[in-house]
Write an enzyme that holds these catalytic residues in place. Structure first.
Site, short mmCIF file in Angstrom:
data_model
loop_
_atom_site.label_atom_id
_atom_site.label_comp_id
_atom_site.label_asym_id
_atom_site.label_seq_id
_atom_site.Cartn_x
_atom_site.Cartn_y
_atom_site.Cartn_z
N ARG A 1 -32.45 50.03 -26.12
CA ARG A 1 -32.89 48.79 -25.45
C ARG A 1 -31.81 47.72 -25.64
O ARG A 1 -30.80 47.93 -26.33
CB ARG A 1 -34.23 48.31 -25.99
CG ARG A 1 -34.13 47.72 -27.38
CD ARG A 1 -35.50 47.26 -27.89
NE ARG A 1 -35.32 46.62 -29.18
CZ ARG A 1 -36.28 46.47 -30.10
NH1 ARG A 1 -37.50 46.94 -29.87
NH2 ARG A 1 -36.03 45.87 -31.24
N GLY A 2 -32.03 46.58 -25.01
CA GLY A 2 -31.17 45.42 -25.24
C GLY A 2 -29.72 45.65 -24.82
O GLY A 2 -29.43 46.28 -23.80
N ASP B 1 -30.03 56.30 -30.82
CA ASP B 1 -30.90 55.25 -31.38
C ASP B 1 -31.78 55.86 -32.46
O ASP B 1 -32.08 57.05 -32.42
CB ASP B 1 -31.78 54.63 -30.28
CG ASP B 1 -32.22 53.21 -30.62
OD1 ASP B 1 -31.63 52.25 -30.08
OD2 ASP B 1 -33.15 53.06 -31.45
N TYR C 1 -27.43 38.80 -42.88
CA TYR C 1 -27.02 39.11 -41.50
C TYR C 1 -25.62 38.53 -41.24
O TYR C 1 -24.75 39.20 -40.68
CB TYR C 1 -28.06 38.56 -40.53
CG TYR C 1 -27.80 38.88 -39.07
CD1 TYR C 1 -28.04 40.15 -38.56
CD2 TYR C 1 -27.33 37.89 -38.19
CE1 TYR C 1 -27.80 40.44 -37.22
CE2 TYR C 1 -27.10 38.17 -36.86
CZ TYR C 1 -27.34 39.45 -36.37
OH TYR C 1 -27.10 39.73 -35.04
N LYS D 1 -22.23 40.67 -40.31
CA LYS D 1 -21.48 40.49 -39.06
C LYS D 1 -20.05 40.02 -39.33
O LYS D 1 -19.12 40.40 -38.61
CB LYS D 1 -22.23 39.52 -38.15
CG LYS D 1 -23.55 40.10 -37.61
CD LYS D 1 -23.35 41.38 -36.82
CE LYS D 1 -24.61 41.85 -36.12
NZ LYS D 1 -24.40 43.09 -35.36
N1 LIG Z 1 -29.77 39.35 -29.21
C1 LIG Z 1 -28.91 38.46 -29.67
O1 LIG Z 1 -29.08 37.23 -29.49
C2 LIG Z 1 -27.71 38.92 -30.44
C3 LIG Z 1 -26.74 37.97 -30.78
C4 LIG Z 1 -25.62 38.37 -31.48
C5 LIG Z 1 -25.45 39.69 -31.84
N2 LIG Z 1 -26.41 40.60 -31.51
C6 LIG Z 1 -26.17 41.98 -31.91
O2 LIG Z 1 -26.19 42.82 -30.77
C7 LIG Z 1 -26.63 44.12 -31.12
C8 LIG Z 1 -27.77 44.53 -30.20
O3 LIG Z 1 -28.82 43.57 -30.34
P1 LIG Z 1 -30.03 43.48 -29.30
O4 LIG Z 1 -30.28 42.06 -29.02
O5 LIG Z 1 -29.79 44.41 -28.17
O6 LIG Z 1 -31.22 44.00 -30.26
P2 LIG Z 1 -32.35 45.11 -30.03
O7 LIG Z 1 -33.24 45.01 -31.21
O8 LIG Z 1 -32.95 44.98 -28.67
O9 LIG Z 1 -31.52 46.47 -30.05
C9 LIG Z 1 -31.04 47.02 -31.25
C10 LIG Z 1 -31.20 48.53 -31.16
O10 LIG Z 1 -30.70 49.10 -32.39
C11 LIG Z 1 -31.60 50.14 -32.77
N3 LIG Z 1 -31.48 50.37 -34.22
C12 LIG Z 1 -31.88 49.56 -35.22
N4 LIG Z 1 -31.66 50.13 -36.41
C13 LIG Z 1 -31.05 51.33 -36.16
C14 LIG Z 1 -30.56 52.37 -36.98
N5 LIG Z 1 -30.66 52.31 -38.32
N6 LIG Z 1 -29.99 53.44 -36.38
C15 LIG Z 1 -29.90 53.52 -35.04
N7 LIG Z 1 -30.37 52.57 -34.20
C16 LIG Z 1 -30.94 51.48 -34.76
C17 LIG Z 1 -32.96 49.62 -32.37
O11 LIG Z 1 -33.94 50.65 -32.28
C18 LIG Z 1 -32.67 48.97 -31.02
O12 LIG Z 1 -32.78 49.88 -29.96
C19 LIG Z 1 -27.02 44.04 -32.60
O13 LIG Z 1 -25.95 44.52 -33.38
C20 LIG Z 1 -27.22 42.55 -32.82
O14 LIG Z 1 -27.01 42.21 -34.17
C21 LIG Z 1 -27.53 40.25 -30.80
#
Ligand SMILES: NC(=O)c1ccc[n+]([C@@H]2O[C@H](COP(=O)([O-])OP(=O)(O)OC[C@H]3O[C@@H](n4cnc5c(N)ncnc54)[C@H](O)[C@@H]3O)[C@@H](O)[C@H]2O)c1
Length: 264
Positions: free
Chosen positions: A14-15, A35, A168, A172
């Site tokens: 997702r995402g 995932d 966190y 990062k």
């Molecule tokens: N959403 C934001 O505002 C934002 C901002 C900066 C950075 N990020 C980074 O972007 C990346 C994606 O974030 P997102 O917003 O799509 O979040 P999200 O929660 O929608 O997606 C993260 C995905 O990682 C998977 N996941 C979690 N732990 C796992 C593991 N141990 N092994 C395998 N898969 C695992 C989850 O099941 C999920 O599908 C992340 O690294 C997040 O830190 C997000």
């Protein structure tokens, strides 16, 4: 460069990860979508599930070019098996993209349960290190001249001091340090290492961030970004897809902000 380049994408259910799978498929790649597809007792919100991963594969519309793979990025053998699966299916690996991530916090660092601190370090930083460890040998197995791409997802949290998110932010910042190091280490191999740093991007993790800060809706994060809105996962994925392309070969060891100006 053929249009049959092969990528392994973690956090793909997702995402930003799911959007990255879609962007790469559109650009002609074959993609292993990895995932955990299960909840984690140390993470206080739902992660993606098996149905999410199935939907990403189905949305790609070509079962010969996209496959789902369940693995926890904290376990090296699982990540190595994912990379081996991509090599077996499609004959090699040209890009590894670490999108898997999770957030915990919202309380002072000294009050955060140790297992939550460890999980956030192990998933965000350890999982990225393990993908690098597993995928770089595979990318080196490609014949020269190579266009291998290691791409991580850092965060504006890598450079901004966000309160109540110490673990966190530390993870990062570690991701940013990792790609700087790999950029020099991989040198003339034809493999580059870069990261993107998203700002507030709509979705499940930002909803959790809003909850951690006691905000009523994730949309409230829009006001801190100069562009005045949340980013969409596809906007991050578009930059990742560019960094994965052969045309990005002059960029290595850097962190590209895709943050609507948040870091300014
Ligand atoms: N959403 C934001 O505002 C934002 C901002 C900066 C950075 N990020 C980074 O972007 C990346 C994606 O974030 P997102 O917003 O799509 O979040 P999200 O929660 O929608 O997606 C993260 C995905 O990682 C998977 N996941 C979690 N732990 C796992 C593991 N141990 N092994 C395998 N898969 C695992 C989850 O099941 C999920 O599908 C992340 O690294 C997040 O830190 C997000």
């Amino acid at each position: 460069m053929t249009d049959r380049r092969v990528a392994v994408v973690t956090g793909a259910a997702r995402g930003i990860g799911a959007a990255t799978v879609a962007a790469l498929v559109t650009a002609g790649w074959s993609v292993l979508a990895v995932d955990i597809a299960a909840d984690d007792p140390a993470i206080p919100y739902h992660l993606a599930g098996p149905d999410d991963l199935d939907s990403v594969v189905a949305a790609a519309g070509d079962p010969d070019r996209v496959a789902g793979y369940v693995a926890d990025v904290r376990h090296l053998t699982a990540v190595e098996s994912a990379v081996a699966e991509a090599e077996e299916r499609w004959g090699g690996v040209d890009a590894a993209i670490a999108c898997a991530g999770a957030i915990v916090g919202g309380i002072p660092l000294q009050d955060l349960p140790l297992e939550a601190e460890q999980a956030v370090l192990d998933i965000n930083l350890g999982g990225t290190l393990k993908l690098a460890r597993a995928s770089i040998p595979a990318m080196l197995r490609r014949p020269e001249p190579r266009a291998g791409r290691f791409i991580a997802v850092a965060s504006a949290a890598a450079t901004r001091g966000l309160p109540l998110l110490g673990a966190y932010c530390a993870a990062k910042a570690g991701v940013a340090g990792l790609v700087r190091s790999l950029g020099t280490e991989l040198g003339p191999s034809g493999i580059t290492a870069n990261a993107v740093s998203p700002g507030s991007t709509g979705g499940a993790m930002l909803a959790e961030s809003a909850r951690l800060y006691g905000l009523s809706a994730q949309e409230l994060f829009a006001m801190q970004q100069p562009i005045g809105r949340l980013l969409a996962p596809a906007e991050i994925a578009a930059v990742i897809a560019f960094l994965a392309s052969a045309g990005s070969g002059g960029i290595t060891g850097t962190v590209v902000p895709v943050d609507g100006g948040l870091a300014l």
